[in-house]
Design a protein around this motif. Structure first.
Motif, PDB file in Angstrom:
ATOM      1  N   ALA A   1       0.836  -1.209   0.000  1.00 13.58           N
ATOM      2  CA  ALA A   1       0.000   0.000   0.000  1.00 13.58           C
ATOM      3  C   ALA A   1       0.867   1.253   0.000  1.00 13.58           C
ATOM      4  CB  ALA A   1      -0.933  -0.001   1.204  1.00 13.58           C
ATOM      5  N   THR A   2       1.948   1.224   0.772  1.00 14.38           N
ATOM      6  CA  THR A   2       2.831   2.383   0.847  1.00 14.38           C
ATOM      7  C   THR A   2       3.584   2.587  -0.455  1.00 14.38           C
ATOM      8  OG1 THR A   2       3.111   1.990   3.222  1.00 14.38           O
ATOM      9  CG2 THR A   2       4.693   3.455   2.170  1.00 14.38           C
ATOM     10  N   THR A   3       4.182   1.523  -0.994  1.00 13.81           N
ATOM     11  CA  THR A   3       4.944   1.663  -2.233  1.00 13.81           C
ATOM     12  C   THR A   3       4.047   2.070  -3.398  1.00 13.81           C
ATOM     13  OG1 THR A   3       4.783  -0.730  -2.618  1.00 13.81           O
ATOM     14  CG2 THR A   3       6.785   0.065  -1.569  1.00 13.81           C
ATOM     15  N   ALA A   4       2.839   1.509  -3.465  1.00 15.43           N
ATOM     16  CA  ALA A   4       1.916   1.848  -4.545  1.00 15.43           C
ATOM     17  C   ALA A   4       1.519   3.318  -4.489  1.00 15.43           C
ATOM     18  CB  ALA A   4       0.671   0.963  -4.486  1.00 15.43           C
TER      19      ALA A   4
ATOM     20  N   ALA B   1       2.057   8.770  -6.703  1.00 10.49           N
ATOM     21  CA  ALA B   1       2.264  10.201  -6.455  1.00 10.49           C
ATOM     22  C   ALA B   1       3.448  10.732  -7.259  1.00 10.49           C
ATOM     23  CB  ALA B   1       2.481  10.445  -4.965  1.00 10.49           C
ATOM     24  N   ILE B   2       4.536   9.958  -7.288  1.00  7.58           N
ATOM     25  CA  ILE B   2       5.720  10.368  -8.052  1.00  7.58           C
ATOM     26  C   ILE B   2       5.386  10.410  -9.535  1.00  7.58           C
ATOM     27  CG2 ILE B   2       8.052   9.642  -8.757  1.00  7.58           C
ATOM     28  CD1 ILE B   2       8.285   8.487  -5.808  1.00  7.58           C
ATOM     29  N   GLY B   3       4.648   9.407 -10.005  1.00  7.57           N
ATOM     30  CA  GLY B   3       4.283   9.319 -11.422  1.00  7.57           C
ATOM     31  C   GLY B   3       3.445  10.483 -11.891  1.00  7.57           C
ATOM     32  N   ARG B   4       2.573  10.996 -11.045  1.00  5.41           N
ATOM     33  CA  ARG B   4       1.711  12.109 -11.485  1.00  5.41           C
ATOM     34  C   ARG B   4       2.238  13.471 -11.031  1.00  5.41           C
ATOM     35  NH1 ARG B   4      -1.338   9.773  -7.254  1.00  5.41           N
ATOM     36  NH2 ARG B   4      -1.822  11.256  -5.591  1.00  5.41           N
ATOM     37  N   GLY B   5       3.413  13.478 -10.413  1.00  8.82           N
ATOM     38  CA  GLY B   5       4.012  14.744  -9.982  1.00  8.82           C
ATOM     39  C   GLY B   5       3.235  15.420  -8.876  1.00  8.82           C
ATOM     40  N   ALA B   6       2.683  14.637  -7.956  1.00  6.84           N
ATOM     41  CA  ALA B   6       1.858  15.178  -6.870  1.00  6.84           C
ATOM     42  C   ALA B   6       2.693  16.012  -5.904  1.00  6.84           C
ATOM     43  CB  ALA B   6       1.187  14.031  -6.111  1.00  6.84           C
ATOM     44  N   ASP B   7       2.014  16.911  -5.195  1.00  3.23           N
ATOM     45  CA  ASP B   7       2.679  17.753  -4.204  1.00  3.23           C
ATOM     46  C   ASP B   7       3.333  16.878  -3.127  1.00  3.23           C
ATOM     47  OD1 ASP B   7       3.162  20.288  -2.685  1.00  3.23           O
ATOM     48  OD2 ASP B   7       1.828  19.281  -1.264  1.00  3.23           O
TER      49      ASP B   7
ATOM     50  N   ARG C   1      12.377  -1.941   3.570  1.00  2.00           N
ATOM     51  CA  ARG C   1      13.072  -0.655   3.681  1.00  2.00           C
ATOM     52  C   ARG C   1      13.667  -0.195   2.350  1.00  2.00           C
ATOM     53  NH1 ARG C   1      15.799   2.167   8.031  1.00  2.00           N
ATOM     54  NH2 ARG C   1      17.413   3.491   7.176  1.00  2.00           N
ATOM     55  N   GLU C   2      14.336  -1.100   1.657  1.00  2.00           N
ATOM     56  CA  GLU C   2      15.033  -0.691   0.437  1.00  2.00           C
ATOM     57  C   GLU C   2      14.099  -0.484  -0.755  1.00  2.00           C
ATOM     58  OE1 GLU C   2      18.348  -3.399  -0.089  1.00  2.00           O
ATOM     59  OE2 GLU C   2      18.987  -3.030   1.980  1.00  2.00           O
ATOM     60  N   SER C   3      12.816  -0.819  -0.590  1.00  2.00           N
ATOM     61  CA  SER C   3      11.853  -0.504  -1.652  1.00  2.00           C
ATOM     62  C   SER C   3      11.081   0.771  -1.319  1.00  2.00           C
ATOM     63  CB  SER C   3      10.885  -1.666  -1.882  1.00  2.00           C
ATOM     64  OG  SER C   3      10.086  -1.888  -0.754  1.00  2.00           O
ATOM     65  N   VAL C   4      10.801   1.018  -0.023  1.00  2.00           N
ATOM     66  CA  VAL C   4      10.034   2.200   0.386  1.00  2.00           C
ATOM     67  C   VAL C   4      10.914   3.449   0.463  1.00  2.00           C
ATOM     68  CG1 VAL C   4       8.678   3.240   2.260  1.00  2.00           C
ATOM     69  CG2 VAL C   4       8.304   0.850   1.631  1.00  2.00           C
ATOM     70  N   PHE C   5      12.083   3.343   1.090  1.00  2.00           N
ATOM     71  CA  PHE C   5      12.908   4.525   1.337  1.00  2.00           C
ATOM     72  C   PHE C   5      13.361   5.236   0.057  1.00  2.00           C
ATOM     73  CE2 PHE C   5      14.406   4.041   6.000  1.00  2.00           C
ATOM     74  CZ  PHE C   5      13.145   3.613   6.368  1.00  2.00           C
ATOM     75  N   PRO C   6      13.828   4.515  -0.972  1.00  2.00           N
ATOM     76  CA  PRO C   6      14.225   5.224  -2.202  1.00  2.00           C
ATOM     77  C   PRO C   6      13.069   5.999  -2.838  1.00  2.00           C
ATOM     78  CG  PRO C   6      15.127   3.016  -2.202  1.00  2.00           C
ATOM     79  CD  PRO C   6      14.162   3.085  -1.057  1.00  2.00           C
ATOM     80  N   LEU C   7      11.854   5.449  -2.758  1.00  2.00           N
ATOM     81  CA  LEU C   7      10.689   6.151  -3.298  1.00  2.00           C
ATOM     82  C   LEU C   7      10.420   7.429  -2.502  1.00  2.00           C
ATOM     83  CD1 LEU C   7       8.275   3.122  -3.908  1.00  2.00           C
ATOM     84  CD2 LEU C   7       9.345   4.550  -5.678  1.00  2.00           C
ATOM     85  N   MET C   8      10.557   7.333  -1.183  1.00  2.00           N
ATOM     86  CA  MET C   8      10.358   8.510  -0.347  1.00  2.00           C
ATOM     87  C   MET C   8      11.432   9.560  -0.631  1.00  2.00           C
ATOM     88  SD  MET C   8       9.306   8.380   3.609  1.00  2.00           S
ATOM     89  CE  MET C   8       7.792   7.564   3.164  1.00  2.00           C
ATOM     90  N   GLU C   9      12.661   9.101  -0.837  1.00  2.00           N
ATOM     91  CA  GLU C   9      13.744  10.028  -1.185  1.00  2.00           C
ATOM     92  C   GLU C   9      13.467  10.713  -2.517  1.00  2.00           C
ATOM     93  OE1 GLU C   9      17.595   8.222  -1.053  1.00  2.00           O
ATOM     94  OE2 GLU C   9      17.421   7.704   1.072  1.00  2.00           O
ATOM     95  N   THR C  10      12.943   9.956  -3.492  1.00  2.00           N
ATOM     96  CA  THR C  10      12.607  10.543  -4.790  1.00  2.00           C
ATOM     97  C   THR C  10      11.527  11.605  -4.637  1.00  2.00           C
ATOM     98  OG1 THR C  10      13.176   8.509  -5.965  1.00  2.00           O
ATOM     99  CG2 THR C  10      11.711  10.029  -7.112  1.00  2.00           C
ATOM    100  N   LEU C  11      10.507  11.311  -3.853  1.00  2.00           N
ATOM    101  CA  LEU C  11       9.424  12.271  -3.604  1.00  2.00           C
ATOM    102  C   LEU C  11       9.975  13.544  -2.968  1.00  2.00           C
ATOM    103  CD1 LEU C  11       6.245  12.643  -3.497  1.00  2.00           C
ATOM    104  CD2 LEU C  11       6.456  11.948  -1.109  1.00  2.00           C
ATOM    105  N   ILE C  12      10.822  13.387  -1.967  1.00  2.00           N
ATOM    106  CA  ILE C  12      11.393  14.553  -1.280  1.00  2.00           C
ATOM    107  C   ILE C  12      12.360  15.298  -2.189  1.00  2.00           C
ATOM    108  CG2 ILE C  12      12.926  15.207   0.631  1.00  2.00           C
ATOM    109  CD1 ILE C  12      11.380  13.155   2.361  1.00  2.00           C
ATOM    110  N   GLN C  13      13.122  14.576  -3.002  1.00  2.00           N
ATOM    111  CA  GLN C  13      14.012  15.221  -3.976  1.00  2.00           C
ATOM    112  C   GLN C  13      13.212  16.080  -4.944  1.00  2.00           C
ATOM    113  OE1 GLN C  13      17.456  15.190  -4.076  1.00  2.00           O
ATOM    114  NE2 GLN C  13      17.179  16.739  -5.663  1.00  2.00           N
ATOM    115  N   ASN C  14      12.046  15.587  -5.361  1.00  2.00           N
ATOM    116  CA  ASN C  14      11.160  16.379  -6.226  1.00  2.00           C
ATOM    117  C   ASN C  14      10.759  17.672  -5.530  1.00  2.00           C
ATOM    118  OD1 ASN C  14      11.310  14.338  -8.108  1.00  2.00           O
ATOM    119  ND2 ASN C  14       9.255  13.538  -7.733  1.00  2.00           N
TER     120      ASN C  14
END
Length: 199
Positions: free
Chosen positions: A66-69, A74-80, A125-138
Motif C-alpha cells: 500500500a505504501t509503495t503503490a 504520487a511520483i508518477g503524477r508529480g503530486a505535491d 526498507r530498500e523498496s520504500v525509502f528510495p521512493l520517499m527520497e525521490t518524492l522529497i528530492q522532487n
C-alpha cells in the motif's frame, strides 16, 4: 486456477505462514510446516514461491504494498510532496506497527542466519525509502522543501514518524496503537516536518 482464486489462495498461504512464524520462529517455519498449516501441497508452495526465502520475501513486499503503490502513483503524477507525505504517513505507520510487520521483525531478531532480516531490508526498507527520497528530492527541486539532501530529509521524516515505536512494539513494551493514535502521530510528524523543511 482463476486469477481471483489464485490471489485468495496466496492470501491463505501467507496467513498460514504468519501463524507458523509466530509459533515456531523463522528457523522452524519450513515450507512443509506452512503447507500443512495452509492445507496446501508442498509442491504448490515451491512452485509459487521458489523457497522459504521467496515466500517471506513476498510477504514482506505484500505488507509494504500500500505504501509503495501510493508513493509510486504520487511520483508518477508529480503530486505535491508535502500533501503526499501527509497521506502516506498514517499508512506507513500503521504498516510498520501492525501485527504482520511486528511478527516479521520479532522473528528476524531471533533468526541467527540473518536471512529474514536481510529479506525485510531488501524487500521493505530498500523498496520504500528510495521512493520517499525521490518524492522529497522532487520537493527540493520544485523549491517547496529545503534540506541539506533528500536522504537526510527522509531520515528526519521517518525519525519523527516512527521514533522507537517499532522497537517498543517488537519487545512488547507498547500495545498496538489505535487508528486515532496513528493519525495523531502522523499529524504531529507533519507539523514538525513542515517546520523543518517546508519553504
Amino acid at each position: 486456477m482463476r486469477e481471483e482464486s489464485r490471489a485468495k489462495r496466496h492470501r491463505q498461504i501467507e496467513e498460514a505462514a504468519y501463524r507458523v512464524l509466530k509459533r515456531q520462529g523463522y528457523g522452524g517455519a519450513s515450507m512443509l510446516a506452512v503447507a500443512k498449516e495452509a492445507k496446501a501441497s508442498n509442491e504448490t508452495l515451491y512452485r509459487w514461491y521458489g523457497d522459504k526465502r521467496g515466500l517471506f520475501k513476498m510477504m514482506v513486499e505484500g505488507n509494504a504494498k500500500a505504501t509503495t503503490a501510493a508513493l509510486e502513483a504520487a511520483i508518477g503524477r508529480g503530486a505535491d510532496p508535502l500533501s503526499t507525505l501527509e497521506q502516506i504517513a498514517p499508512v506507513l505507520l500503521s504498516m510498520l506497527l501492525g501485527e504482520r510487520a511486528i511478527a516479521l521483525n520479532r522473528a528476524a531478531a531471533s533468526d541467527e542466519s540473518g536471512e529474514l532480516g536481510a529479506t525485510i531490508a531488501s524487500s521493505g526498507r530498500e523498496s520504500v525509502f528510495p521512493l520517499m527520497e525521490t518524492l522529497i528530492q522532487n520537493g527540493l527541486q520544485l523549491g517547496v522543501l529545503a534540506a541539506p539532501s533528500a536522504p537526510m530529509a527522509t531520515e528526519w521524516f521517518l525519525s519523527l514518524l516512527i521514533g522507537d515505536q517499532q522497537i517498543r512494539r517488537a519487545v512488547r513494551a507498547m500495545a498496538l496503537p489505535s487508528e486515532k493514535e496513528i493519525r495523531s502521530r502522523a499529524a504531529t510528524t507533519m507539523g514538525a516536518f513542515r517546520k523543518l523543511c517546508a519553504v
